[in-house]
Design a protein around this motif. Structure first.
Motif, PDB file in Angstrom:
ATOM      1  N   ALA A 183       1.279  -1.325  -0.356  1.00  0.00           N
ATOM      2  CA  ALA A 183      -0.014  -0.129  -0.305  1.00  0.00           C
ATOM      3  C   ALA A 183       0.554   1.070   0.224  1.00  0.00           C
ATOM      4  O   ALA A 183       0.398   2.613  -1.075  1.00  0.00           O
ATOM      5  CB  ALA A 183      -0.897  -0.187   1.331  1.00  0.00           C
ATOM      6  N   HIS A 184       1.722   1.311   1.049  1.00  0.00           N
ATOM      7  CA  HIS A 184       2.896   2.175   0.835  1.00  0.00           C
ATOM      8  C   HIS A 184       3.104   2.707  -0.778  1.00  0.00           C
ATOM      9  O   HIS A 184       3.388   3.295  -0.791  1.00  0.00           O
ATOM     10  CB  HIS A 184       4.168   1.771   2.020  1.00  0.00           C
ATOM     11  N   GLY A 185       4.238   1.980  -1.065  1.00  0.00           N
ATOM     12  CA  GLY A 185       4.250   1.197  -2.317  1.00  0.00           C
ATOM     13  C   GLY A 185       3.147   1.699  -3.854  1.00  0.00           C
ATOM     14  O   GLY A 185       3.556   2.562  -4.555  1.00  0.00           O
ATOM     15  N   GLU A 186       2.418   1.716  -3.717  1.00  0.00           N
ATOM     16  CA  GLU A 186       0.995   1.474  -4.781  1.00  0.00           C
ATOM     17  C   GLU A 186       0.978   3.594  -4.520  1.00  0.00           C
ATOM     18  O   GLU A 186      -0.078   3.990  -5.290  1.00  0.00           O
ATOM     19  CB  GLU A 186       0.062   0.810  -4.279  1.00  0.00           C
ATOM     20  N   GLY A 187       0.762   2.956  -3.558  1.00  0.00           N
ATOM     21  CA  GLY A 187       0.224   4.884  -3.156  1.00  0.00           C
ATOM     22  C   GLY A 187       0.884   5.831  -2.908  1.00  0.00           C
ATOM     23  O   GLY A 187       0.923   7.067  -3.141  1.00  0.00           O
ATOM     24  N   ASN A 188       2.118   5.514  -3.493  1.00  0.00           N
ATOM     25  CA  ASN A 188       3.535   6.857  -3.994  1.00  0.00           C
ATOM     26  C   ASN A 188       3.967   7.640  -2.666  1.00  0.00           C
ATOM     27  O   ASN A 188       4.042   8.513  -2.670  1.00  0.00           O
ATOM     28  CB  ASN A 188       2.485   7.343  -5.594  1.00  0.00           C
ATOM     29  N   CYS A 189       4.344   7.034  -1.661  1.00  0.00           N
ATOM     30  CA  CYS A 189       3.332   7.618  -0.569  1.00  0.00           C
ATOM     31  C   CYS A 189       5.531   8.364  -0.247  1.00  0.00           C
ATOM     32  O   CYS A 189       5.445   9.214   0.321  1.00  0.00           O
ATOM     33  CB  CYS A 189       3.489   6.604   0.564  1.00  0.00           C
ATOM     34  N   ALA A 190       6.122   7.439  -0.790  1.00  0.00           N
ATOM     35  CA  ALA A 190       7.130   8.458  -0.070  1.00  0.00           C
ATOM     36  C   ALA A 190       7.449   8.954  -1.306  1.00  0.00           C
ATOM     37  O   ALA A 190       7.878  10.403  -1.417  1.00  0.00           O
ATOM     38  CB  ALA A 190       8.518   7.143  -0.756  1.00  0.00           C
ATOM     39  N   SER A 191       7.399   9.584  -2.500  1.00  0.00           N
ATOM     40  CA  SER A 191       7.097  11.042  -3.482  1.00  0.00           C
ATOM     41  C   SER A 191       6.340  11.833  -3.055  1.00  0.00           C
ATOM     42  O   SER A 191       6.255  12.656  -2.418  1.00  0.00           O
ATOM     43  CB  SER A 191       6.837  10.617  -4.656  1.00  0.00           C
ATOM     44  N   VAL A 192       5.271  11.158  -1.994  1.00  0.00           N
ATOM     45  CA  VAL A 192       4.044  12.083  -1.718  1.00  0.00           C
ATOM     46  C   VAL A 192       5.012  13.089  -0.349  1.00  0.00           C
ATOM     47  O   VAL A 192       5.057  14.568   0.420  1.00  0.00           O
ATOM     48  CB  VAL A 192       2.691  11.822  -1.399  1.00  0.00           C
ATOM     49  N   CYS A 206      -0.588   8.517   5.015  1.00  0.00           N
ATOM     50  CA  CYS A 206       0.391   7.814   4.837  1.00  0.00           C
ATOM     51  C   CYS A 206       1.329   7.204   5.660  1.00  0.00           C
ATOM     52  O   CYS A 206       2.247   6.574   5.247  1.00  0.00           O
ATOM     53  CB  CYS A 206       0.441   7.830   3.031  1.00  0.00           C
ATOM     54  N   ASP A 207       2.470   8.619   5.171  1.00  0.00           N
ATOM     55  CA  ASP A 207       3.804   8.247   6.189  1.00  0.00           C
ATOM     56  C   ASP A 207       3.521   8.367   7.652  1.00  0.00           C
ATOM     57  O   ASP A 207       4.744   7.757   8.256  1.00  0.00           O
ATOM     58  CB  ASP A 207       5.219   9.794   6.041  1.00  0.00           C
TER      59      ASP A 207
END
Length: 139
Positions: A67-76, A90-91
């Motif tokens: 979910a963390h990867g698919e939600g593009n959380c790192a970029s957000v 998400c973070d």
């Protein structure tokens, strides 16, 4: 032939006496063993359940990672940091999940030296990977 019959009778008498003397001890031993067998069954069932829970917990963490990867959380999260904004939910959730799984991994250190439970499915969370530590410290 008479001496042979006499020896057989002596052997039979001594065997019967030995059986009579040991019978109470063997009965007690058998009762104790039945109790231990029942306790062992309960114990092995608990270990099996514990191992299953460890596998389920690991699967749960894998879903959180997905979910963390698919939600593009790192970029957000990076974008929020660059713009001086508060970290996205998400973070916050990701950090909380990592913290929780790490604590589970630290607590999942079996004390049984005979290896009744290994909890291998969650041991990996007993220490955060260096890359993850670096990522967490960037915000």
């Amino acid at each position: 032939k008479a001496s042979q019959l006499s020896r057989r009778q002596t052997f039979h008498d001594l065997s019967m006496e030995a059986a009579h003397l040991t019978e109470p001890f063997l009965e007690n031993l058998q009762k104790e063993m039945q109790g231990y067998d029942q306790m062992l069954k309960v114990f092995t069932d608990k270990v099996a359940n514990l191992e299953k829970e460890a596998v389920d917990l690991n699967l749960g963490f894998q879903k959180v990672k997905e979910a963390h990867g698919e939600g593009n959380c790192a970029s957000v999260t990076r974008s929020a940091k660059e713009h001086g904004e508060a970290p996205p939910q998400c973070d916050v959730d990701w950090r909380e999940a990592i913290k929780g799984f790490t604590q589970c991994g630290l607590q999942a250190q079996p004390r049984c030296k005979f290896g009744a439970a290994s909890l291998d499915a969650i041991k990996e969370y007993s220490a955060l990977p260096p890359a993850l530590v670096a990522m967490l410290s960037t915000f």
